[in-house]
Design a protein around this motif. Structure first.
Motif, short mmCIF file in Angstrom:
data_model
loop_
_atom_site.label_atom_id
_atom_site.label_comp_id
_atom_site.label_asym_id
_atom_site.label_seq_id
_atom_site.Cartn_x
_atom_site.Cartn_y
_atom_site.Cartn_z
N TYR A 112 26.39 28.69 3.46
CA TYR A 112 26.07 27.75 4.55
C TYR A 112 26.45 28.33 5.90
CZ TYR A 112 26.09 23.58 7.47
OH TYR A 112 25.85 22.67 8.48
N MET A 113 25.50 28.27 6.81
CA MET A 113 25.74 28.64 8.21
C MET A 113 25.35 27.45 9.07
SD MET A 113 26.84 30.96 10.30
CE MET A 113 26.73 32.55 9.46
N PRO A 114 26.29 26.84 9.79
CA PRO A 114 25.94 25.68 10.63
C PRO A 114 24.85 26.04 11.62
CG PRO A 114 28.32 25.95 10.47
CD PRO A 114 27.71 27.19 9.87
N PRO A 115 23.84 25.20 11.77
CA PRO A 115 22.79 25.47 12.75
C PRO A 115 23.33 25.30 14.16
CG PRO A 115 22.49 23.28 11.84
CD PRO A 115 23.61 23.91 11.06
N ALA A 116 22.58 25.82 15.13
CA ALA A 116 23.01 25.72 16.53
C ALA A 116 23.08 24.28 17.01
CB ALA A 116 22.06 26.53 17.41
#
Length: 244
Positions: A112-116
């Motif tokens: 998981y990579m938090p969106p901008a």
């Protein structure tokens, strides 16, 4: 034998989308089934299939007669980071789960990579706070740190597997941002309770402040609920999103 602490970073996939997909083949029941379950207690089974549905469902919801809403079923395939799956496990009554097992299969390098668009900064004290968007520097720091840790963790995971370490042991090195998948099966009553806690809505009598990631899952589930149980969903909204 010691592990090599300078393993090359692994090739990993970063993902910001979190989803719950309804398994339409497993949907059981309808608004009519809920009405039938309610009427059996007053008119008996023989006459349970007759009568108007909207008014009865609203009556059940308003007066919190909840058991008729347990006689139907929805099943969702959830794809989410492990920390979201752990939040799900707080919901036990009326729920069943089956999750991908790191004991029996090698876990994929999806993280998981938090969106901008994801707010980063907590403002206020515990129990009375909000989130605000971060600076470009903060977002860059999140992206960098997440990437470094994910790649290193998966490299060590692969290294241990390559040396014959059991999957159930090696998986412990992976972070809670690792994606997992699981089936979550519930009835409309348990789903309404879940939605009352895991969504933000102006319709809610009792406001809730869920973590953004699980709210995205809840939004998908509510859309499916509204399509397959439209009268129940409308009554749920009209009565302040309070689970009966």
């Amino acid at each position: 034998m010691s592990l090599n602490t300078s393993v090359a970073p692994a090739a990993v996939t970063f993902r910001s989308t979190i989803t719950a997909t309804l398994d339409t083949e497993t949907v059981a029941g309808s608004d009519a089934k809920i009405c039938k379950a309610a009427r059996v207690s007053t008119v008996g089974a023989a006459a349970a299939e007759t009568g108007e549905a909207r008014g009865l469902i609203n009556y059940l919801m308003k007066n919190r007669h909840g058991s008729p809403f347990e006689h139907a079923q929805l099943s969702f395939l959830v794809e989410a980071p492990i920390f979201v799956a752990r939040e799900f496990m707080r919901h036990r009554v009326g729920w069943s789960y089956n999750e991908t097992s790191g004991r029996y299969r090698e876990l994929e390098p999806v993280f998981y990579m938090p969106p901008a668009s994801r707010p980063l900064v907590q403002v206020g004290k515990a129990g009375e706070y909000s989130f605000e968007h971060g600076t470009h520097e903060q977002y860059d720091a999140v992206e960098h740190s997440f990437g470094v840790i994910y790649r290193a963790a998966y490299s060590h995971y692969q290294q241990m597997l390559g040396r014959g370490v059991a999957r159930e042991v090696a998986r412990s090195v992976l972070p809670v941002g690792t994606f997992t998948s699981f089936y979550a099966t519930c009835n409309p009553r348990s789903l309404m309770h879940f939605l009352s806690l895991r969504t933000t809505s102006a319709w809610a009598t009792f406001p809730s402040f869920p973590q953004e990631e699980i709210e995205r899952v809840a939004d998908d589930m509510e859309k499916a609920f509204s399509l397959h149980f439209p009268l129940t969903w409308e009554a749920y909204l009209d009565n302040g999103r309070v689970c009966p």
